[in-house]
Scaffold this motif. Structure first.
Motif, PDB file in Angstrom:
ATOM      1  N   UNK A 184       0.850  -1.190   0.000  1.00 45.81           N
ATOM      2  CA  UNK A 184       0.000   0.000   0.000  1.00 45.81           C
ATOM      3  C   UNK A 184       0.886   1.241   0.000  1.00 45.81           C
ATOM      4  N   UNK A 185       0.872   1.976  -1.086  1.00 45.96           N
ATOM      5  CA  UNK A 185       1.704   3.170  -1.173  1.00 45.96           C
ATOM      6  C   UNK A 185       1.214   4.250  -0.206  1.00 45.96           C
ATOM      7  N   UNK A 186       2.116   4.908   0.507  1.00 42.44           N
ATOM      8  CA  UNK A 186       1.698   5.985   1.413  1.00 42.44           C
ATOM      9  C   UNK A 186       1.120   7.164   0.636  1.00 42.44           C
ATOM     10  N   UNK A 187       0.326   7.975   1.305  1.00 44.27           N
ATOM     11  CA  UNK A 187      -0.344   9.101   0.643  1.00 44.27           C
ATOM     12  C   UNK A 187      -0.080  10.436   1.330  1.00 44.27           C
ATOM     13  N   UNK A 188       0.606  10.424   2.490  1.00 41.87           N
ATOM     14  CA  UNK A 188       0.841  11.669   3.219  1.00 41.87           C
ATOM     15  C   UNK A 188       1.929  12.511   2.546  1.00 41.87           C
ATOM     16  N   UNK A 189       1.835  13.831   2.729  1.00 37.57           N
ATOM     17  CA  UNK A 189       2.907  14.732   2.329  1.00 37.57           C
ATOM     18  C   UNK A 189       3.846  14.897   3.524  1.00 37.57           C
ATOM     19  N   UNK A 190       5.095  14.583   3.320  1.00 38.22           N
ATOM     20  CA  UNK A 190       6.054  14.543   4.423  1.00 38.22           C
ATOM     21  C   UNK A 190       7.268  15.399   4.083  1.00 38.22           C
ATOM     22  N   UNK A 191       7.782  16.113   5.098  1.00 36.08           N
ATOM     23  CA  UNK A 191       9.054  16.818   4.972  1.00 36.08           C
ATOM     24  C   UNK A 191      10.111  15.937   5.651  1.00 36.08           C
ATOM     25  N   UNK A 218      23.065  18.743   6.919  1.00 32.51           N
ATOM     26  CA  UNK A 218      22.008  18.850   5.921  1.00 32.51           C
ATOM     27  C   UNK A 218      21.653  20.312   5.715  1.00 32.51           C
ATOM     28  N   UNK A 219      21.135  20.581   4.542  1.00 34.00           N
ATOM     29  CA  UNK A 219      20.771  21.954   4.188  1.00 34.00           C
ATOM     30  C   UNK A 219      19.491  22.359   4.908  1.00 34.00           C
ATOM     31  N   UNK A 220      19.157  23.652   4.831  1.00 31.72           N
ATOM     32  CA  UNK A 220      17.979  24.167   5.521  1.00 31.72           C
ATOM     33  C   UNK A 220      16.695  24.036   4.713  1.00 31.72           C
ATOM     34  N   UNK A 221      16.794  23.645   3.454  1.00 30.87           N
ATOM     35  CA  UNK A 221      15.593  23.575   2.619  1.00 30.87           C
ATOM     36  C   UNK A 221      14.771  22.331   2.942  1.00 30.87           C
ATOM     37  N   UNK A 222      13.475  22.426   2.638  1.00 33.50           N
ATOM     38  CA  UNK A 222      12.571  21.292   2.873  1.00 33.50           C
ATOM     39  C   UNK A 222      12.909  20.138   1.923  1.00 33.50           C
ATOM     40  N   UNK A 223      12.529  18.933   2.356  1.00 34.16           N
ATOM     41  CA  UNK A 223      12.738  17.733   1.540  1.00 34.16           C
ATOM     42  C   UNK A 223      11.379  17.055   1.371  1.00 34.16           C
ATOM     43  N   UNK A 224      10.571  17.565   0.429  1.00 33.94           N
ATOM     44  CA  UNK A 224       9.204  17.057   0.299  1.00 33.94           C
ATOM     45  C   UNK A 224       9.145  15.679  -0.354  1.00 33.94           C
ATOM     46  N   UNK A 225       8.276  14.834   0.145  1.00 35.36           N
ATOM     47  CA  UNK A 225       8.061  13.516  -0.444  1.00 35.36           C
ATOM     48  C   UNK A 225       6.717  12.986   0.023  1.00 35.36           C
ATOM     49  N   UNK A 343      12.746   8.446  -2.781  1.00 38.77           N
ATOM     50  CA  UNK A 343      12.347   9.349  -3.868  1.00 38.77           C
ATOM     51  C   UNK A 343      11.768  10.660  -3.349  1.00 38.77           C
ATOM     52  N   UNK A 344      12.202  11.760  -3.918  1.00 42.94           N
ATOM     53  CA  UNK A 344      11.643  13.068  -3.584  1.00 42.94           C
ATOM     54  C   UNK A 344      10.463  13.373  -4.491  1.00 42.94           C
ATOM     55  N   UNK A 345       9.641  14.291  -4.054  1.00 44.54           N
ATOM     56  CA  UNK A 345       8.485  14.717  -4.843  1.00 44.54           C
ATOM     57  C   UNK A 345       8.597  16.228  -5.045  1.00 44.54           C
ATOM     58  N   UNK A 346       9.339  16.667  -6.075  1.00 47.66           N
ATOM     59  CA  UNK A 346       9.556  18.103  -6.270  1.00 47.66           C
ATOM     60  C   UNK A 346       8.273  18.896  -6.438  1.00 47.66           C
ATOM     61  N   UNK A 347       7.206  18.232  -6.880  1.00 50.34           N
ATOM     62  CA  UNK A 347       5.932  18.934  -7.082  1.00 50.34           C
ATOM     63  C   UNK A 347       5.370  19.483  -5.783  1.00 50.34           C
ATOM     64  N   UNK A 348       5.828  18.871  -4.644  1.00 48.12           N
ATOM     65  CA  UNK A 348       5.341  19.327  -3.354  1.00 48.12           C
ATOM     66  C   UNK A 348       6.141  20.482  -2.787  1.00 48.12           C
ATOM     67  N   UNK A 349       7.240  20.818  -3.484  1.00 48.03           N
ATOM     68  CA  UNK A 349       8.136  21.871  -2.960  1.00 48.03           C
ATOM     69  C   UNK A 349       7.499  23.245  -3.067  1.00 48.03           C
TER      70      UNK A 349
END
Length: 349
Positions: A184-191, A218-225, A343-349
């Motif tokens: 079951x693939x997760x569906x939450x937006x996570x940083x 690590x850098x200060x930017x978000x890591x959306x996935x 895997x990152x999800x750049x669309x969430x950035x």
């Protein structure tokens, strides 16, 4: 009546490897799947010279005598891997032919063996603390009944053994849960950056107690996935806690977080979180098996530190659910590197 010229077409319609043996005990027809299994040169040869396994020979001979269906097992090798087949032997009514159909049961056999091994391992892991508890209870009821110092010492050991069983049961439940959700693939937006930071905050008291310094980079930017934050927290807690415990007193544990637009293993944008310790390291011989249930590179030390042997198996299943990877590098005397690739999800950035 089935006549010989029709046999190749009839067998070609069957999905399983199937071949026909006549009264003279020669292979007179087989489909493409059977050719792959026993070779094209098997046609018109005596079936004993081709199959060469007593259980199959006995099943064919009995079928020829009584005309009833029989079963046997056939062992083969596929590119260095052993394969196991269930062979169904049946006579063709109104003819002199016997059909042999081969069903690949390799995965079923492996799954059955894994279940048996799992039950045996769980039984072994629980038996040890239970035996200790029963022994101490018997001692407290008898010789140590009125010995206060011994009673306190035994109760402390019993508490440790009970906690060990509790950890084992907890990890078993966790493993069962992540296995059931693996497809079951997760569906939450996570940083992911927040998840790593939360893990470091939670484990800081343990690091202070062990006199280990946690060094995040690590850098200060978000890591959306897209992910399950609780499960990802479990992954990094397991890896960083292991690094603290096995890295050694007074050492550092480094946590490197890097992003890439195209990771070779995921073929897309990804984040790599590498947990580095400077402990004794792991013999490369053990690395391929570290994510197996109950496998320990150092059983005595793992148990002494409270390990259940299930942590990396849980990590593997969680990463599989997130389409991630786990890479392990280690060298004796030079520490270990556990790299999580997600895997990152750049669309969430």
């Amino acid at each position: 009546m089935v006549i010989r010229p029709l046999l190749p077409d009839l067998l070609a319609a069957l999905p399983l490897p199937t071949l026909a043996v006549d009264r003279a005990e020669r292979i007179v027809a087989m489909n493409t799947a059977a050719q792959t299994l026993v070779g094209t040169a098997a046609l018109d040869r005596h079936y004993i010279n081709v199959l060469r396994q007593p259980t199959v020979v006995d099943a064919v001979e009995q079928c020829q005598r009584d005309g009833k269906p029989h079963e046997a097992h056939y062992l083969s090798s596929d590119g260095g891997n052993d394969t196991r087949f269930q062979v169904y032997v049946s006579a063709v009514s109104g003819s002199d032919y016997v059909l042999l159909s081969f069903q690949d049961i390799t995965q079923l056999t492996k799954a059955s063996q894994m279940r048996r091994d799992f039950v045996a391992n769980v039984s072994h892991e629980l038996r040890t603390p239970l035996t200790a508890l029963m022994g101490f209870i018997e001692t407290l009821r008898g010789p140590a009944r009125d010995d206060a110092p011994a009673r306190d010492r035994f109760l402390g050991i019993m508490t440790g053994e009970a906690e060990r069983m509790n950890r084992l049961v907890g990890d078993l439940l966790s493993l069962s849960r992540v296995e059931s959700e693996e497809r079951l693939r997760p569906t939450q937006k996570v940083d992911l950056r927040y998840v790593v930071q939360s893990t470091l905050r939670n484990l800081n008291p343990l690091a202070v107690e062990a006199e280990v310094s946690l060094v995040p980079r690590m850098a200060d930017n978000d890591l959306p996935m897209i992910g399950d934050s609780d499960q990802l927290l479990q992954v990094f807690t397991n890896l960083i806690e292991n690094a603290i415990k096995y890295g050694g007193k007074g050492k550092t544990v480094e946590i490197d977080v890097e992003t890439t637009l195209r990771d070779p293993s995921l073929r897309g944008p990804a984040v790599r979180v590498t947990v580095i310790d400077h402990g004794p390291g792991i013999d490369p011989l053990h690395i391929p098996r570290l994510t197996e249930r109950f496998y320990r590179a150092d059983s005595h030390r793992s148990r002494a530190l409270g390990g259940t042997g299930l942590g990396l198996a849980i990590v593997k299943h969680i990463l599989s659910r997130h389409r991630g990877r786990l890479k392990i590098d280690s060298e004796l005397g030079k520490g270990s590197r556990f790299t999580v690739i997600l895997p990152l999800d750049p669309a969430q950035d």
